[in-house]
Motif scaffolding. Structure first.
Motif, PDB file in Angstrom:
ATOM      1  N   SER A 129       0.795  -1.226   0.000  1.00 27.00           N
ATOM      2  CA  SER A 129       0.000   0.000   0.000  1.00 27.00           C
ATOM      3  C   SER A 129       0.827   1.275   0.000  1.00 27.00           C
ATOM      4  CB  SER A 129      -0.936   0.019   1.212  1.00 27.00           C
ATOM      5  OG  SER A 129      -1.784  -1.107   1.210  1.00 27.00           O
ATOM      6  N   ILE A 130       2.102   1.205   0.424  1.00 24.55           N
ATOM      7  CA  ILE A 130       2.864   2.448   0.551  1.00 24.55           C
ATOM      8  C   ILE A 130       4.057   2.458  -0.397  1.00 24.55           C
ATOM      9  CG2 ILE A 130       3.891   4.089   2.177  1.00 24.55           C
ATOM     10  CD1 ILE A 130       2.573   2.480   4.420  1.00 24.55           C
ATOM     11  N   CYS A 131       5.152   1.863  -0.010  1.00 25.50           N
ATOM     12  CA  CYS A 131       6.350   2.002  -0.849  1.00 25.50           C
ATOM     13  C   CYS A 131       7.196   0.739  -0.872  1.00 25.50           C
ATOM     14  CB  CYS A 131       7.192   3.199  -0.405  1.00 25.50           C
ATOM     15  SG  CYS A 131       7.593   3.239   1.353  1.00 25.50           S
ATOM     16  N   GLY A 132       6.538  -0.410  -1.023  1.00 25.89           N
ATOM     17  CA  GLY A 132       7.265  -1.641  -1.258  1.00 25.89           C
ATOM     18  C   GLY A 132       8.125  -2.103  -0.100  1.00 25.89           C
ATOM     19  N   VAL A 133       9.316  -2.592  -0.434  1.00 25.32           N
ATOM     20  CA  VAL A 133      10.198  -3.174   0.577  1.00 25.32           C
ATOM     21  C   VAL A 133      10.584  -2.157   1.645  1.00 25.32           C
ATOM     22  CG1 VAL A 133      12.455  -4.248   0.951  1.00 25.32           C
ATOM     23  CG2 VAL A 133      11.077  -4.911  -1.028  1.00 25.32           C
ATOM     24  N   SER A 134      10.725  -0.894   1.263  1.00 25.70           N
ATOM     25  CA  SER A 134      11.061   0.140   2.246  1.00 25.70           C
ATOM     26  C   SER A 134      10.007   0.206   3.339  1.00 25.70           C
ATOM     27  CB  SER A 134      11.181   1.507   1.563  1.00 25.70           C
ATOM     28  OG  SER A 134      12.205   1.500   0.609  1.00 25.70           O
ATOM     29  N   ALA A 135       8.740   0.116   2.969  1.00 29.90           N
ATOM     30  CA  ALA A 135       7.667   0.140   3.957  1.00 29.90           C
ATOM     31  C   ALA A 135       7.661  -1.127   4.797  1.00 29.90           C
ATOM     32  CB  ALA A 135       6.320   0.328   3.267  1.00 29.90           C
ATOM     33  N   VAL A 136       7.975  -2.269   4.175  1.00 29.06           N
ATOM     34  CA  VAL A 136       8.065  -3.518   4.932  1.00 29.06           C
ATOM     35  C   VAL A 136       9.109  -3.393   6.038  1.00 29.06           C
ATOM     36  CG1 VAL A 136       8.730  -5.959   4.815  1.00 29.06           C
ATOM     37  CG2 VAL A 136       7.276  -4.982   3.037  1.00 29.06           C
ATOM     38  N   VAL A 137      10.271  -2.862   5.686  1.00 28.40           N
ATOM     39  CA  VAL A 137      11.353  -2.707   6.660  1.00 28.40           C
ATOM     40  C   VAL A 137      10.983  -1.691   7.732  1.00 28.40           C
ATOM     41  CG1 VAL A 137      13.748  -1.972   6.965  1.00 28.40           C
ATOM     42  CG2 VAL A 137      13.111  -3.380   4.991  1.00 28.40           C
ATOM     43  N   ALA A 138      10.406  -0.552   7.310  1.00 27.09           N
ATOM     44  CA  ALA A 138      10.070   0.503   8.265  1.00 27.09           C
ATOM     45  C   ALA A 138       9.037   0.026   9.275  1.00 27.09           C
ATOM     46  CB  ALA A 138       9.555   1.729   7.518  1.00 27.09           C
ATOM     47  N   VAL A 139       7.946  -0.537   8.793  1.00 22.03           N
ATOM     48  CA  VAL A 139       6.895  -1.017   9.687  1.00 22.03           C
ATOM     49  C   VAL A 139       7.395  -2.216  10.491  1.00 22.03           C
ATOM     50  CG1 VAL A 139       4.596  -2.076   9.766  1.00 22.03           C
ATOM     51  CG2 VAL A 139       5.023  -0.108   8.282  1.00 22.03           C
ATOM     52  N   GLY A 140       8.234  -3.044   9.864  1.00 24.23           N
ATOM     53  CA  GLY A 140       8.802  -4.178  10.592  1.00 24.23           C
ATOM     54  C   GLY A 140       9.628  -3.746  11.792  1.00 24.23           C
ATOM     55  N   ARG A 141      10.391  -2.673  11.621  1.00 27.92           N
ATOM     56  CA  ARG A 141      11.196  -2.173  12.743  1.00 27.92           C
ATOM     57  C   ARG A 141      10.314  -1.579  13.834  1.00 27.92           C
ATOM     58  NH1 ARG A 141      16.489   0.662   9.849  1.00 27.92           N
ATOM     59  NH2 ARG A 141      17.289  -1.248   8.891  1.00 27.92           N
ATOM     60  N   VAL A 142       9.268  -0.883  13.429  1.00 27.82           N
ATOM     61  CA  VAL A 142       8.350  -0.303  14.411  1.00 27.82           C
ATOM     62  C   VAL A 142       7.686  -1.406  15.233  1.00 27.82           C
ATOM     63  CG1 VAL A 142       6.153   0.928  14.654  1.00 27.82           C
ATOM     64  CG2 VAL A 142       7.917   1.822  13.129  1.00 27.82           C
ATOM     65  N   ALA A 226       3.208   4.252   9.790  1.00 31.90           N
ATOM     66  CA  ALA A 226       4.064   3.613  10.800  1.00 31.90           C
ATOM     67  C   ALA A 226       3.611   3.992  12.216  1.00 31.90           C
ATOM     68  CB  ALA A 226       5.522   4.017  10.585  1.00 31.90           C
ATOM     69  N   ILE A 227       3.263   5.255  12.401  1.00 35.16           N
ATOM     70  CA  ILE A 227       2.774   5.697  13.713  1.00 35.16           C
ATOM     71  C   ILE A 227       1.462   4.999  14.049  1.00 35.16           C
ATOM     72  CG2 ILE A 227       1.847   7.673  14.982  1.00 35.16           C
ATOM     73  CD1 ILE A 227       3.886   9.412  13.473  1.00 35.16           C
ATOM     74  N   ALA A 228       0.563   4.903  13.053  1.00 34.80           N
ATOM     75  CA  ALA A 228      -0.716   4.232  13.286  1.00 34.80           C
ATOM     76  C   ALA A 228      -0.511   2.782  13.688  1.00 34.80           C
ATOM     77  CB  ALA A 228      -1.582   4.323  12.026  1.00 34.80           C
ATOM     78  N   TYR A 229       0.420   2.107  13.025  1.00 36.89           N
ATOM     79  CA  TYR A 229       0.696   0.713  13.381  1.00 36.89           C
ATOM     80  C   TYR A 229       1.322   0.622  14.776  1.00 36.89           C
ATOM     81  CZ  TYR A 229      -0.476  -1.994   9.218  1.00 36.89           C
ATOM     82  OH  TYR A 229      -1.155  -2.648   8.220  1.00 36.89           O
ATOM     83  N   SER A 230       2.182   1.566  15.110  1.00 36.15           N
ATOM     84  CA  SER A 230       2.813   1.526  16.428  1.00 36.15           C
ATOM     85  C   SER A 230       1.773   1.664  17.534  1.00 36.15           C
ATOM     86  CB  SER A 230       3.863   2.639  16.547  1.00 36.15           C
ATOM     87  OG  SER A 230       3.243   3.909  16.622  1.00 36.15           O
ATOM     88  N   VAL A 231       0.766   2.496  17.297  1.00 34.77           N
ATOM     89  CA  VAL A 231      -0.308   2.652  18.276  1.00 34.77           C
ATOM     90  C   VAL A 231      -1.150   1.379  18.352  1.00 34.77           C
ATOM     91  CG1 VAL A 231      -2.416   3.926  18.808  1.00 34.77           C
ATOM     92  CG2 VAL A 231      -0.386   5.156  18.004  1.00 34.77           C
ATOM     93  N   ALA A 232      -1.465   0.818  17.166  1.00 39.74           N
ATOM     94  CA  ALA A 232      -2.304  -0.376  17.130  1.00 39.74           C
ATOM     95  C   ALA A 232      -1.648  -1.572  17.807  1.00 39.74           C
ATOM     96  CB  ALA A 232      -2.641  -0.721  15.679  1.00 39.74           C
ATOM     97  N   TYR A 233      -0.321  -1.651  17.726  1.00 41.85           N
ATOM     98  CA  TYR A 233       0.401  -2.785  18.305  1.00 41.85           C
ATOM     99  C   TYR A 233       0.963  -2.472  19.694  1.00 41.85           C
ATOM    100  CZ  TYR A 233       0.462  -5.781  14.130  1.00 41.85           C
ATOM    101  OH  TYR A 233       0.114  -6.606  13.095  1.00 41.85           O
ATOM    102  N   ALA A 234       0.650  -1.293  20.241  1.00 41.38           N
ATOM    103  CA  ALA A 234       1.257  -0.871  21.507  1.00 41.38           C
ATOM    104  C   ALA A 234       0.995  -1.864  22.629  1.00 41.38           C
ATOM    105  CB  ALA A 234       0.747   0.512  21.894  1.00 41.38           C
ATOM    106  N   ALA A 235      -0.185  -2.441  22.643  1.00 41.46           N
ATOM    107  CA  ALA A 235      -0.535  -3.368  23.728  1.00 41.46           C
ATOM    108  C   ALA A 235       0.240  -4.676  23.635  1.00 41.46           C
ATOM    109  CB  ALA A 235      -2.026  -3.656  23.699  1.00 41.46           C
ATOM    110  N   ARG A 236       0.776  -4.980  22.464  1.00 40.75           N
ATOM    111  CA  ARG A 236       1.479  -6.251  22.266  1.00 40.75           C
ATOM    112  C   ARG A 236       2.989  -6.124  22.451  1.00 40.75           C
ATOM    113  NH1 ARG A 236      -1.284  -8.574  16.718  1.00 40.75           N
ATOM    114  NH2 ARG A 236      -3.447  -8.039  17.220  1.00 40.75           N
ATOM    115  N   SER A 237       3.488  -4.895  22.443  1.00 41.31           N
ATOM    116  CA  SER A 237       4.935  -4.705  22.499  1.00 41.31           C
ATOM    117  C   SER A 237       5.302  -3.733  23.589  1.00 41.31           C
ATOM    118  CB  SER A 237       5.449  -4.181  21.142  1.00 41.31           C
ATOM    119  OG  SER A 237       6.817  -3.885  21.210  1.00 41.31           O
ATOM    120  N   SER A 242      10.363   5.592  18.796  1.00 45.56           N
ATOM    121  CA  SER A 242      10.751   6.976  19.028  1.00 45.56           C
ATOM    122  C   SER A 242      10.622   7.775  17.734  1.00 45.56           C
ATOM    123  CB  SER A 242      12.204   7.040  19.509  1.00 45.56           C
ATOM    124  OG  SER A 242      13.074   6.570  18.506  1.00 45.56           O
ATOM    125  N   VAL A 243      10.556   9.108  17.886  1.00 46.59           N
ATOM    126  CA  VAL A 243      10.502   9.974  16.717  1.00 46.59           C
ATOM    127  C   VAL A 243      11.746   9.775  15.860  1.00 46.59           C
ATOM    128  CG1 VAL A 243      10.478  12.372  15.952  1.00 46.59           C
ATOM    129  CG2 VAL A 243       9.076  11.674  17.903  1.00 46.59           C
TER     130      VAL A 243
END
Length: 331
Positions: A129-142, A226-237, A242-243
């Motif tokens: 939905s966003i920018c391919g492998v770069s988004a996979v890595v970014a969201v994966g790190r978050v 990435a921020i939205a995913y970090s909030v959604a997964y906050a309870a699991r991690s 960080s900014v």
């Protein structure tokens, strides 16, 4: 390591990219309408899968990502802002809809239809939905995703990068889309920035500009998703993103593109200077697309399971069909 040592380490790979770029121009020259950028991808693909990438050339070949980003930054000089202001709100609405709707669609397909769990659906959703492998890595790190999930999600996206790089230009000709329509369609439907730019320029120079600008608009939403995913997964991690961490993954070459576009449209640069910048951008794109072809490995694609491929395939078909209908209606 001093500058001379860095140059020596990168020289073999840079020579390989340059040789591939020269060969692409020689092969494309005699064929009317054949774009050297498309041939550059094919040259890299054939060489990478028949010969491989020897260790001695790996550092230089890895520079293709820098060439791509620099070429995109310089492409800003060719953008006529007035043209994009006319269609700007419409294109922006399409981009936001493709990203927001695409993320939710991919999550639903993965979790409900294919019964995938964990971080994998989110990684596939971000990549498609966003920018391919770069988004996979970014969201994966978050999300602190596991290495296996990252590997399979990235490999799945790469498979479709290769497929869409060929399929979209052919579809654009068959559907008789205008340059602007095709560029925006590729920009909102395809995945990674390199293949989007390559597909756009395979159609025409104007389509390449529209595809790149539209894709950069999608890329700019990476931080928000990435921020939205970090909030959604906050309870699991227990790890809070960080900014600084989010900023490190943001596609900063987007800012360079906007700066160059602003300077060029302010009348600071002469027509000759803009033409020269465009020539340098074309050279960098050709080098980058040889490297892009080298990165597409058939052996790695065979390792991906059926479920991730199914998720991304269904997502691609739905999003591209919906976006095509809207683009034909609105642009």
């Amino acid at each position: 390591m001093d500058s001379l040592g860095v140059l020596e380490r990168h020289a073999p790979g840079l020579a390989l990219l340059a040789g591939g770029a020269l060969l692409a121009h020689l092969l494309a020259g005699p064929v009317d309408g054949l774009q050297p950028l498309v041939v550059a991808v094919a040259v890299g693909f054939v060489f990478g899968n028949l010969v491989g990438i020897p260790a001695v050339v790996a550092p230089g070949v890895g520079s293709h990502k820098l060439f791509l980003e620099t070429g995109i930054v310089l492409l800003g000089a060719a953008v006529v802002i007035e043209e994009f202001l006319v269609a700007g709100p419409t294109v922006l609405a399409l981009v936001v809809g493709a990203v927001a709707g695409g993320v939710l669609l991919a999550e639903g397909i993965a979790r409900l239809l294919f019964r995938l769990d964990g971080e994998t659906p989110s990684l596939l959703a971000a990549g498609a939905s966003i920018c391919g492998v770069s988004a996979v890595v970014a969201v994966g790190r978050v999300l602190d995703a596991r290495g296996t999930a990252l590997t399979f999600a990235a490999a799945t996206i790469l498979i479709f990068d290769a497929i869409t790089l060929v399929a979209f230009p052919l579809a654009g000709e068959w559907l008789d889309l205008s340059a602007r329509q095709f560029g925006v369609w590729a920009g909102v439907s395809m995945f990674s920035t390199g293949p989007v730019a390559a597909a756009g320029f395979a159609h025409s120079a104007e389509a390449g500009q529209w595809a790149t600008v539209t894709k950069l608009a999608r890329n700019s939403l990476l931080g928000g998703v990435a921020i939205a995913y970090s909030v959604a997964y906050a309870a699991r991690s227990a790890t809070e993103p960080s900014v600084r961490r989010l900023w490190s993954e943001f596609p900063k070459f987007l800012l360079g593109f906007l700066l160059v576009a602003a300077i060029a449209n302010a009348g600071v640069l002469s027509a000759a200077a803009i033409d020269s910048i465009g020539t340098v951008s074309d050279v960098l794109f050709t080098l980058a697309f040889v490297g892009l072809g080298l990165s597409i490995r058939v052996r790695e694609m065979r390792r991906v399971g059926a479920a991730p491929v199914g998720v991304v395939l269904v997502h691609l078909l739905i999003v591209s069909a919906v976006m095509l209908a809207l683009i034909r209606l609105l642009l």
